[in-house]
Scaffold this motif. Structure first.
Motif, mmCIF file in Angstrom:
data_model
loop_
_atom_site.group_PDB
_atom_site.id
_atom_site.type_symbol
_atom_site.label_atom_id
_atom_site.label_comp_id
_atom_site.label_asym_id
_atom_site.label_seq_id
_atom_site.Cartn_x
_atom_site.Cartn_y
_atom_site.Cartn_z
ATOM 1 N N ASP A 555 -59.048 42.816 -102.173
ATOM 2 C CA ASP A 555 -60.047 43.666 -102.834
ATOM 3 C C ASP A 555 -60.368 43.071 -104.206
ATOM 4 N N LEU A 556 -61.133 41.985 -104.191
ATOM 5 C CA LEU A 556 -61.390 41.231 -105.423
ATOM 6 C C LEU A 556 -62.522 41.898 -106.201
ATOM 7 N N ARG A 557 -62.158 42.642 -107.232
ATOM 8 C CA ARG A 557 -63.128 43.394 -108.032
ATOM 9 C C ARG A 557 -62.760 43.297 -109.502
ATOM 10 N N PRO A 558 -63.674 43.699 -110.396
ATOM 11 C CA PRO A 558 -63.331 43.713 -111.829
ATOM 12 C C PRO A 558 -62.203 44.708 -112.108
ATOM 13 N N PHE A 559 -61.477 44.484 -113.178
ATOM 14 C CA PHE A 559 -60.497 45.481 -113.602
ATOM 15 C C PHE A 559 -60.884 46.108 -114.937
ATOM 16 N N LEU A 560 -62.093 45.810 -115.397
ATOM 17 C CA LEU A 560 -62.632 46.465 -116.592
ATOM 18 C C LEU A 560 -63.976 47.084 -116.232
ATOM 19 N N TYR A 561 -64.009 48.405 -116.219
ATOM 20 C CA TYR A 561 -65.222 49.149 -115.864
ATOM 21 C C TYR A 561 -65.650 50.032 -117.035
ATOM 22 N N ASP A 562 -66.920 50.427 -117.003
ATOM 23 C CA ASP A 562 -67.387 51.506 -117.887
ATOM 24 C C ASP A 562 -66.907 52.811 -117.266
ATOM 25 N N THR A 563 -65.901 53.403 -117.852
ATOM 26 C CA THR A 563 -65.256 54.574 -117.250
ATOM 27 C C THR A 563 -66.136 55.822 -117.294
ATOM 28 N N ARG A 564 -67.258 55.748 -118.015
ATOM 29 C CA ARG A 564 -68.130 56.937 -118.083
ATOM 30 C C ARG A 564 -69.114 56.995 -116.923
ATOM 31 N N TRP A 565 -69.402 55.866 -116.280
ATOM 32 C CA TRP A 565 -70.307 55.826 -115.126
ATOM 33 C C TRP A 565 -71.577 56.651 -115.410
ATOM 34 N N ARG A 566 -72.181 56.402 -116.541
ATOM 35 C CA ARG A 566 -73.263 57.292 -117.003
ATOM 36 C C ARG A 566 -74.428 57.375 -116.023
ATOM 37 N N TRP A 567 -74.909 56.243 -115.539
ATOM 38 C CA TRP A 567 -76.074 56.272 -114.651
ATOM 39 C C TRP A 567 -75.720 56.934 -113.316
ATOM 40 N N GLN A 568 -74.582 56.576 -112.763
ATOM 41 C CA GLN A 568 -74.196 57.114 -111.457
ATOM 42 C C GLN A 568 -73.926 58.622 -111.536
ATOM 43 N N PHE A 569 -73.181 59.043 -112.566
ATOM 44 C CA PHE A 569 -72.868 60.469 -112.694
ATOM 45 C C PHE A 569 -74.124 61.279 -113.006
ATOM 46 N N LYS A 570 -75.041 60.695 -113.780
ATOM 47 C CA LYS A 570 -76.305 61.368 -114.071
ATOM 48 C C LYS A 570 -77.115 61.566 -112.791
ATOM 49 N N THR A 571 -77.108 60.560 -111.921
ATOM 50 C CA THR A 571 -77.832 60.663 -110.652
ATOM 51 C C THR A 571 -77.198 61.721 -109.757
ATOM 52 N N ILE A 572 -75.866 61.798 -109.753
ATOM 53 C CA ILE A 572 -75.184 62.848 -108.990
ATOM 54 C C ILE A 572 -75.590 64.224 -109.504
ATOM 55 N N ASP A 573 -75.614 64.403 -110.819
ATOM 56 C CA ASP A 573 -75.987 65.702 -111.408
ATOM 57 C C ASP A 573 -77.418 66.081 -111.043
ATOM 58 N N GLU A 574 -78.317 65.096 -111.036
ATOM 59 C CA GLU A 574 -79.713 65.384 -110.674
ATOM 60 C C GLU A 574 -79.801 65.807 -109.203
ATOM 61 N N GLN A 575 -79.094 65.104 -108.338
ATOM 62 C CA GLN A 575 -79.101 65.454 -106.921
ATOM 63 C C GLN A 575 -78.480 66.830 -106.697
ATOM 64 N N LEU A 576 -77.402 67.112 -107.433
ATOM 65 C CA LEU A 576 -76.737 68.409 -107.322
ATOM 66 C C LEU A 576 -77.670 69.527 -107.771
ATOM 67 N N SER A 577 -78.422 69.281 -108.825
ATOM 68 C CA SER A 577 -79.372 70.287 -109.314
ATOM 69 C C SER A 577 -80.451 70.575 -108.269
ATOM 70 N N GLN A 578 -80.921 69.512 -107.593
ATOM 71 C CA GLN A 578 -81.934 69.712 -106.548
ATOM 72 C C GLN A 578 -81.362 70.515 -105.380
ATOM 73 N N LEU A 579 -80.124 70.230 -105.006
ATOM 74 C CA LEU A 579 -79.501 70.975 -103.918
ATOM 75 C C LEU A 579 -79.332 72.437 -104.268
ATOM 76 N N GLU A 580 -78.904 72.707 -105.492
ATOM 77 C CA GLU A 580 -78.721 74.093 -105.916
ATOM 78 C C GLU A 580 -80.048 74.832 -105.974
ATOM 79 N N THR A 581 -81.116 74.138 -106.385
ATOM 80 C CA THR A 581 -82.448 74.769 -106.428
ATOM 81 C C THR A 581 -82.923 75.119 -105.024
ATOM 82 N N LYS A 582 -82.707 74.203 -104.072
ATOM 83 C CA LYS A 582 -83.105 74.469 -102.693
ATOM 84 C C LYS A 582 -82.293 75.627 -102.109
ATOM 85 N N ALA A 583 -81.009 75.689 -102.454
ATOM 86 C CA ALA A 583 -80.157 76.758 -101.937
ATOM 87 C C ALA A 583 -80.624 78.117 -102.449
ATOM 88 N N GLU A 584 -81.083 78.191 -103.692
ATOM 89 C CA GLU A 584 -81.558 79.452 -104.262
ATOM 90 C C GLU A 584 -82.856 79.901 -103.623
#
Length: 585
Positions: A555-584
């Motif tokens: 599993d040859l990968r970096p061992f230094l990451y941006d631990t905040r994952w800002r773009w990925q976590f932001k995209t998850i939050d946006e998708q989650l918001s859309q799901l919650e809106t559809k559920a309502e």
């Protein structure tokens, strides 16, 4: 022509593929071979051997697994026998894939397939599990053992070439003409058959019984451990036995190894007998009882602290007694207090556990001190315990961190997870629990019942009323079964945070809400990125799982990451918001 260059393999670092299909050239032989054979050159390249009675072709190792395998083209050009000299490593639940590929290779084009595989530790993290076989027209007719302590095993079968020709005549006649470029046939003045062998009985198809994952764990890592031990020149193993599932699994694998050794000696394996006598330092020793052998080659130690419970101490002692290991029991409190005393003398501060009013940093540091003291003591006893008993040699230290803990980094760097080798480092907690249930029945180890019922815990924080207050799954924020799913998505499916979230909201929709899935995905990737550096120093582990995070060769990968994952976590939050809106709505 087709090379293994993924997973644990890096063949392109050392070899170049032959990129000229159907091309053959004359290769000048070294002088020493010329003197023996009386020939100056030999045909070299993509060709087949034509004997007086059949035609033989070969493919190498990974070519069997390729969608454009050479046996397809050779079979369509009339080759009847295919050979494969392979180095196929063991993974849990992999054997059926290998057998299916060989069956389908001869079922598609007809023919006889001779498959040979290496056996033993490769000098690294991989174990080759043998399993040589002979197949004809889609049926396996002879096979070798998948796990064995024999260095060499020969598998033979008597087959009728007319069966191949009849099969092709009925099923494949139109396809046999479609190969546009024929293979060069190197003619050999030799026959595989004789004129008087028509009355020899041929091998009949056999029913293949595959090992269960629990059986594979008891056999593969045990054979790997033995191969490693006999080649290392050491006199046995030492294991810090905590009384939990992981260290108990390692102990059971060693006990299984001793069982295999006694069985091999009873079957007349003189090489195993010679190796056992050399390891134990007794030229007249005759191993007959696995428990007695375990006492000679295996030392376990329970290193207690003020945070250890009597339950884990008694479980470790009981298991050691049942498998027969030489068991040690001692406290590390004096060493821990001595180290903290040095820190206090320098800084004027004495750290406290969180349960006693300390901060998170103090709490973590105090846990790490205990864990690292255990590593130091483990190596001390590994070097000198045999000396104290008047015996020569030293012991290899065994680790017991599972693949899920490595994935999240849920262990202390340079603690008891730091050892010489680790037989369970590529196995999931879920599989290990199943393995212990198997061992309880297979080896009659009743101590495992209590170990399986106890919650997984590191016992590094103070007890509450004498009972454990710290559990692994609570610390990680997810269960081990959830970690197994996440691990496979990360490695096998190549998922990052967002794509993993998208898959898991469907897979876990019956048990977790999208918001809970998002929380677990974010927590995992934070832990993974913060702790990935631990993989650079993790103990060499038996490779058993396709989602192993081993940083050395798989599993040859970096061992230094941006631990905040800002773009990925932001995209998850946006998708989650859309799901919650559809559920309502």
């Amino acid at each position: 022509m087709l090379m293994a260059n993924s997973g644990v393999y890096r063949e392109m670092r050392w070899f170049s593929p032959w990129n000229r299909p159907r091309h053959v050239e004359d290769y000048f032989l070294p002088r020493m071979i010329q003197e023996v054979t009386g020939q100056d050159t030999v045909p070299f390249g993509d060709c087949v051997l034509s004997t007086k009675d059949t035609c033989i072709g070969t493919e190498m190792c990974a070519e069997l697994w390729n969608p454009d395998s050479p046996h397809i083209h050779m079979g369509r050009d009339g080759v009847e026998i295919f050979t494969n000299s392979s180095a196929s490593h063991h993974e849990l639940r992999k054997a059926d894939q290998r057998v299916h590929l060989i069956r389908s290779a001869t079922a598609k084009t007809g023919g006889i397939y001779l498959y040979a595989n290496q056996r033993g530790c490769d000098g690294d993290r991989v174990y080759y599990d043998g399993c040589a076989m002979v197949a004809v027209n889609g049926d396996v007719v002879a096979r070798g053992d998948q796990f064995s302590l024999d260095d060499v095993e020969v598998v033979t079968a008597t087959l009728d070439l007319e069966d191949v020709r009849s099969y092709r005549g009925e099923h494949l006649q139109p396809a046999m003409k479609s190969e546009t470029q024929a293979f060069l046939r190197v003619k050999v003045d030799f026959s595989l058959s004789t004129s008087d062998d028509v009355f020899l009985p041929t091998q009949q198809p056999l029913q293949w019984r595959f090992h269960t994952p629990e059986e594979e764990i008891s056999l593969g890592p045990a054979c790997w451990l033995w191969d490693y031990l006999r080649r290392s020149g050491q006199a046995g193993f030492l294991l810090p036995l905590s009384g939990g599932v992981d260290s108990s699994s390692t102990a059971c694998i060693v006990h299984s190894m001793c069982t295999l050794l006694c069985a091999a000696v009873a079957d007349g394996n003189l090489q195993v007998l010679e190796d056992v006598r050399r390891v134990v330092g007794d030229t007249s020793y005759d191993p007959q009882d696995p428990k007695e052998l375990c006492g000679r080659v295996f030392t376990t130690c329970y290193m207690s602290s003020e945070n250890s419970s009597e339950d884990t101490r008694s479980r470790a002692r009981e298991l050691a007694a049942q498998i027969g290991s030489t068991h040690l029991n001692f406290s590390i409190d004096a060493a821990v207090k001595g180290i903290l005393g040095i820190f206090s003398a320098v800084t004027g501060h004495w750290p406290c556990f969180r349960a006693r009013g300390g901060s998170h940093r103090e709490n973590l540091a105090l846990q790490n001190v205990q864990a690292r003291v255990r590593m130091v003591l483990a190596y001390l006893f590994a070097q000198l315990s045999l000396w104290a008993r008047g015996r020569p040699g030293g012991l290899l230290v065994l680790g017991s961190a599972n693949v899920d803990e490595s994935l999240t980094g849920y262990f202390t760097k340079y603690d008891c997870s730091s050892a010489d080798i680790n037989p369970i480092g590529g196995i999931s907690k879920t599989d290990l629990r199943g393995f212990l249930r198997y061992c309880a029945d297979r080896f009659q180890l009743s101590a495992l019942d209590g170990i399986l019922k106890a919650p997984p815990t590191a016992e590094l924080e103070p007890l509450t009323d004498g009972q454990v207050s710290q559990t692994d799954e609570a610390d990680m924020g997810m269960t081990y079964s959830e970690l197994s799913v996440i691990g496979r998505l990360r490695k096998i499916s190549k998922c990052g945070p967002f794509s993993m979230f998208c898959k898991l909201i469907q897979a876990w929709k019956d048990v977790l809400s999208p918001a809970e899935v998002a929380q677990k995905v974010k927590r995992f990737f934070r832990m993974y990125s913060v702790n990935r550096h631990k993989m650079t120093t993790v103990t060499p582990s038996y490779h058993a799982e396709s989602y192993s995070p081993d940083d050395n060769r798989f599993d040859l990968r970096p061992f230094l990451y941006d631990t905040r994952w800002r773009w990925q976590f932001k995209t998850i939050d946006e998708q989650l918001s859309q799901l919650e809106t559809k559920a309502e709505q």
